[in-house]
Write a protein that holds these residues in place. Structure first.
Motif, PDB file in Angstrom:
ATOM      1  N   LEU A 136       0.850  -1.207   0.000  1.00  0.00           N
ATOM      2  CA  LEU A 136       0.000   0.000   0.000  1.00  0.00           C
ATOM      3  C   LEU A 136       0.882   1.252   0.000  1.00  0.00           C
ATOM      4  N   ALA A 141      -1.183   4.473  -1.517  1.00  0.00           N
ATOM      5  CA  ALA A 141      -2.626   4.263  -1.291  1.00  0.00           C
ATOM      6  C   ALA A 141      -3.162   5.295  -0.297  1.00  0.00           C
ATOM      7  N   ILE A 179      -6.424   2.922  -4.314  1.00  0.00           N
ATOM      8  CA  ILE A 179      -5.087   2.581  -4.797  1.00  0.00           C
ATOM      9  C   ILE A 179      -5.081   2.575  -6.322  1.00  0.00           C
TER      10      ILE A 179
END
Ligand SMILES: Cc1cc2nc3c(=O)[nH]c(=O)nc-3n(C[C@H](O)[C@H](O)[C@H](O)COP(=O)(O)OP(=O)(O)OC[C@H]3O[C@@H](n4cnc5c(N)ncnc54)[C@H](O)[C@@H]3O)c2cc1C
Length: 303
Positions: A136, A141, A179
């Motif tokens: 992430l 993200a 994301i």
């Protein structure tokens, strides 16, 4: 529908309310009304804490029945993935769009853990060893947090504030993460003391972003939070531009791979603990950096 309060009686002194609903809006209202209620998704972290008596909350807020949390879809070219999507589903349904996160998901626990465990739970726990987090971070993200009053989005780097700490307010729940789908190869590699069912000694997520001519690298389990290796990223981006390698799709020179590995190694802030020494983690991260960059670059060259 709101079934509350269901009481899972343990004893008079340890009675714990279990708040259940299948409505997202009601879940947020319950959280506002019971700010000390601890949410439960897959339970693969929380039940361990309860079983070992490390925590004894007065109430648990069961999120497993809320359909919105297990949804995912596209929004303005990005993916919005509900906090309750399990690792097994990430691998099966999003492996082509989020290959780095899918590789990391495959290393989590066992099939049973991957069938229950969620990235939302990994974010909630915010362990530096959480395998879902470095991918992430490497994709910048954003985490969507919701309360009954408002919704906000925050970069994952700001969401995780320390070891097992995050910036969730008492009345908030994690709704989803946002994301960018991969536009190039992504990798994740993890070192453990055995091959499966293991907490990372250290890990590395690496994403190649040809559209932005960028390489992102995030270190896991070697610092208080996942750490982006910014200097290493800049170094390799300069090498790729200087040698026109994005266009030529030629191999990365050995000296550049070594330099990249050294800079990743230097970015880590590991400690000695039962799983490994800081020295070993530094060394291992240099190896993982060279390895993941080589794998990902080879995939880019051959695409
Ligand atoms: C045998 C075993 C092996 C494991 N192996 C790994 C591994 O290899 N790698 C790894 O990273 N982890 C591993 N774990 C840990 C765990 O599986 C992961 O951290 C998983 O992502 C937790 O997700 P969950 O849905 O089960 O979370 P839960 O246990 O339900 O919750 C975890 C925390 O997040 C909070 N939370 C959950 N959802 C929300 C939400 N929507 N909003 C706000 N807070 C929320 C909870 O209150 C709790 O504090 C392992 C656990 C076990 C038991």
């Amino acid at each position: 529908m709101c079934r509350l309060p269901a009481t899972a009686a343990v004893s008079e002194t340890t009675a714990m309310e279990v708040l259940q609903t299948d409505s997202w809006r009601e879940a947020l209202e319950l959280k506002a009304a019971h700010p000390d209620a601890v949410p439960i998704a897959g339970g693969t972290d929380l039940m361990v804490e309860l079983n070992f008596d490390r925590i004894r909350p007065r109430a648990i807020l069961d999120l497993t029945g809320i359909p919105e949390l297990s949804d995912w879809g596209s929004e303005n070219g990005r993916l919005r993935v509900g906090a309750g999507v399990t690792y097994a589903r990430l691998v099966a349904e999003l492996g082509d769009r989020l290959p780095g996160l899918a590789i990391a998901s495959r290393t989590v626990g066992s099939p049973q853990i991957r069938n229950r465990g969620t990235v939302g739970g990994n974010l909630g726990t915010a362990s530096p060893a959480g395998d879902g987090l470095p991918p992430l971070f490497a994709s910048d993200a954003e985490i969507e947090l919701a309360s009954s009053a408002a919704t906000r989005r925050i970069p994952v780097r700001e969401f995780v504030t320390g070891p097992k700490r995050n910036c969730l307010a008492d009345d908030e729940l994690i709704a989803a993460f946002h994301i960018a789908p991969a536009d190039g190869p992504q990798q994740f590699a993890k070192i453990g003391t055995r091959n499966a069912m293991v907490i990372a000694v250290c890990s590395l997520a690496l994403s190649i972003w040809p559209g932005r001519r960028a390489v992102a690298a995030c270190i896991g389990s070697a610092g208080p939070t996942p750490i982006r290796a910014g200097e290493a990223e800049q170094f390799i981006a300069d090498v790729l531009d200087e040698h026109d390698l994005w266009r030529k799709r030629a191999p990365i020179p050995e000296t550049a791979l070594t330099g990249f590995g050294e800079l990743v190694e230097r970015a880590a802030r590991p400690i000695d603990d039962v799983r490994g020494t800081a020295r070993y983690r530094h060394h291992a991260l240099g190896v993982l950096a060279r390895r993941t960059l080589t794998w990902a670059w080879e995939a880019y060259r051959c695409a």
